[in-house]
Design a protein around this motif. Structure first.
Motif, PDB file in Angstrom:
ATOM      1  N   GLU A  70      33.649  42.258  51.388  1.00 22.11           N
ATOM      2  CA  GLU A  70      32.333  41.714  51.745  1.00 22.11           C
ATOM      3  C   GLU A  70      31.308  42.842  51.878  1.00 22.11           C
ATOM      4  OE1 GLU A  70      30.500  38.359  54.746  1.00 22.11           O
ATOM      5  OE2 GLU A  70      32.190  39.572  55.441  1.00 22.11           O
ATOM      6  N   LYS A  71      31.730  43.944  52.448  1.00 20.74           N
ATOM      7  CA  LYS A  71      30.847  45.093  52.612  1.00 20.74           C
ATOM      8  C   LYS A  71      30.425  45.660  51.255  1.00 20.74           C
ATOM      9  CE  LYS A  71      30.988  49.915  54.153  1.00 20.74           C
ATOM     10  NZ  LYS A  71      31.828  50.959  54.823  1.00 20.74           N
ATOM     11  N   MET A  72      31.358  45.709  50.313  1.00 21.39           N
ATOM     12  CA  MET A  72      31.096  46.367  49.029  1.00 21.39           C
ATOM     13  C   MET A  72      30.475  45.441  47.993  1.00 21.39           C
ATOM     14  SD  MET A  72      31.926  49.456  49.594  1.00 21.39           S
ATOM     15  CE  MET A  72      31.744  50.052  47.902  1.00 21.39           C
ATOM     16  N   THR A  73      30.759  44.145  48.070  1.00 22.81           N
ATOM     17  CA  THR A  73      30.294  43.225  47.021  1.00 22.81           C
ATOM     18  C   THR A  73      29.378  42.120  47.536  1.00 22.81           C
ATOM     19  OG1 THR A  73      32.155  41.671  47.224  1.00 22.81           O
ATOM     20  CG2 THR A  73      32.477  43.603  45.806  1.00 22.81           C
ATOM     21  N   GLY A  74      29.365  41.940  48.855  1.00 31.81           N
ATOM     22  CA  GLY A  74      28.594  40.839  49.411  1.00 31.81           C
ATOM     23  C   GLY A  74      29.366  39.535  49.437  1.00 31.81           C
ATOM     24  N   VAL A  75      30.601  39.567  48.942  1.00 31.21           N
ATOM     25  CA  VAL A  75      31.460  38.383  48.905  1.00 31.21           C
ATOM     26  C   VAL A  75      32.762  38.691  49.629  1.00 31.21           C
ATOM     27  CG1 VAL A  75      32.667  36.728  47.442  1.00 31.21           C
ATOM     28  CG2 VAL A  75      30.481  37.680  46.685  1.00 31.21           C
ATOM     29  N   ARG A  76      33.154  37.824  50.538  1.00 27.19           N
ATOM     30  CA  ARG A  76      34.390  38.013  51.296  1.00 27.19           C
ATOM     31  C   ARG A  76      35.570  37.539  50.438  1.00 27.19           C
ATOM     32  NH1 ARG A  76      35.140  38.938  56.705  1.00 27.19           N
ATOM     33  NH2 ARG A  76      37.160  38.322  57.606  1.00 27.19           N
ATOM     34  N   VAL A  77      36.394  38.467  49.983  1.00 28.29           N
ATOM     35  CA  VAL A  77      37.499  38.147  49.071  1.00 28.29           C
ATOM     36  C   VAL A  77      38.835  38.467  49.744  1.00 28.29           C
ATOM     37  CG1 VAL A  77      38.485  38.515  46.780  1.00 28.29           C
ATOM     38  CG2 VAL A  77      36.007  38.764  47.131  1.00 28.29           C
ATOM     39  N   PRO A  78      39.595  37.465  50.164  1.00 23.75           N
ATOM     40  CA  PRO A  78      40.914  37.711  50.770  1.00 23.75           C
ATOM     41  C   PRO A  78      41.924  38.117  49.695  1.00 23.75           C
ATOM     42  CG  PRO A  78      40.518  35.362  50.570  1.00 23.75           C
ATOM     43  CD  PRO A  78      39.246  36.033  50.157  1.00 23.75           C
ATOM     44  N   PRO A  79      43.048  38.693  50.093  1.00 21.84           N
ATOM     45  CA  PRO A  79      44.036  39.187  49.126  1.00 21.84           C
ATOM     46  C   PRO A  79      44.466  38.172  48.070  1.00 21.84           C
ATOM     47  CG  PRO A  79      44.573  39.996  51.298  1.00 21.84           C
ATOM     48  CD  PRO A  79      43.432  39.028  51.481  1.00 21.84           C
ATOM     49  N   HIS A  80      44.683  36.898  48.470  1.00 30.70           N
ATOM     50  CA  HIS A  80      45.193  35.936  47.492  1.00 30.70           C
ATOM     51  C   HIS A  80      44.188  35.681  46.368  1.00 30.70           C
ATOM     52  CE1 HIS A  80      47.982  32.910  46.071  1.00 30.70           C
ATOM     53  NE2 HIS A  80      46.971  32.092  45.890  1.00 30.70           N
TER      54      HIS A  80
END
Length: 258
Positions: free
Chosen positions: A187-197
């Motif tokens: 989220e910090k780097m892309t603006g999108v919160r991406v979980p591992p799965h």
């Protein structure tokens, strides 16, 4: 939904093995789980499946540029760790349990020319061992984590174990904390919160968008035992390719009219 699928599968086997037994309580449990699961949240991934290239670049940037400009050595090493975690998962999309359970000298084999990831059957969904060499793009990041960041963390907490991913005091990252950390950093780097799965979805989608041939790589990359997921993305890739061909044809027709 995962619990429902598990209970349903087990109950099918038990009822087949003992059809005259009373499975009322178990059927009620299944019905309860089914009500709670509903039809699944189809929108939960909307806008959150980035390409693997975006995730890879985010990890590399975090482990390099952000690490170089960090205010303290500790913060720099944390960026190295977090960036390596993201970049490695982008190109080697393992399940969270397997990723959190990587062990140096067991499932992470470091040699002079390469680093091999070897997952035993108990860490794969298919129940089959899975091996892959760490790609060249992320080999330097992982080596820096192993040689600089991890030893610093282990020394700060006076820890002694072989788990790969650790906190700033060498404590072992649990599956849940690992997932939260990766989600926060993406989220910090892309603006999108991406979980591992979602990294696995990203890999499948990225491969499918390249070509139908790329879609065929989904099964070995994700360590699936069946072809169901790969086949769905293969059809998706064919549709994309057909759409591209159609657009090219229309473009040529328009140019011809001119």
């Amino acid at each position: 939904m995962s619990q429902l699928m598990f209970v349903d599968g087990v109950l099918r086997i038990l009822r087949a093995a003992a059809p005259v037994s009373d499975w009322t309580a178990q059927l009620r449990l299944k019905a309860s789980l089914k009500r709670a699961a509903g039809t699944g949240d189809r929108d939960r991934k909307a806008g959150r499946i980035l390409s693997s290239a975006v995730l890879l670049n985010a990890g590399i940037e975090l482990a390099t540029k952000h690490a170089e400009t960090a205010g303290t050595p500790l913060q720099s090493m944390k960026h190295v760790r977090d960036g390596a975690m993201i970049a490695m998962l982008a190109l080697m999309p393992m399940r969270r349990r397997a990723y959190a359970g990587l062990r140096i000298g067991h499932s992470v084999l470091v040699a002079e020319n390469e680093i091999l990831i070897a997952l035993p059957e108990e860490l794969t969904k298919s129940g089959q061992p899975w091996e892959a060499v760490v790609p060249s793009q992320i080999d330097p990041l992982l080596r820096r984590y192993l040689n600089e960041a991890r030893p610093m963390f282990m020394a700060r907490g006076n820890q002694d174990h072989d788990i790969l991913w650790v906190g700033e005091r060498g404590t072992i990252y649990t599956q849940d904390y690992l997932g939260c950390r990766i989600s926060e950093c993406t989220e910090k780097m892309t603006g999108v919160r991406v979980p591992p799965h979602f990294f696995r979805d990203a890999a499948a989608t990225t491969l499918a968008r390249t070509s139908p041939k790329g879609a065929r790589l989904i099964r070995p990359v994700l360590a699936h035992s069946g072809f169901g997921t790969a086949e769905r993305h293969y059809i998706h890739a064919q549709t994309i390719e057909a759409g591209r061909d159609y657009a090219t044809l229309i473009s040529k027709m328009k140019k011809g009219k001119r």
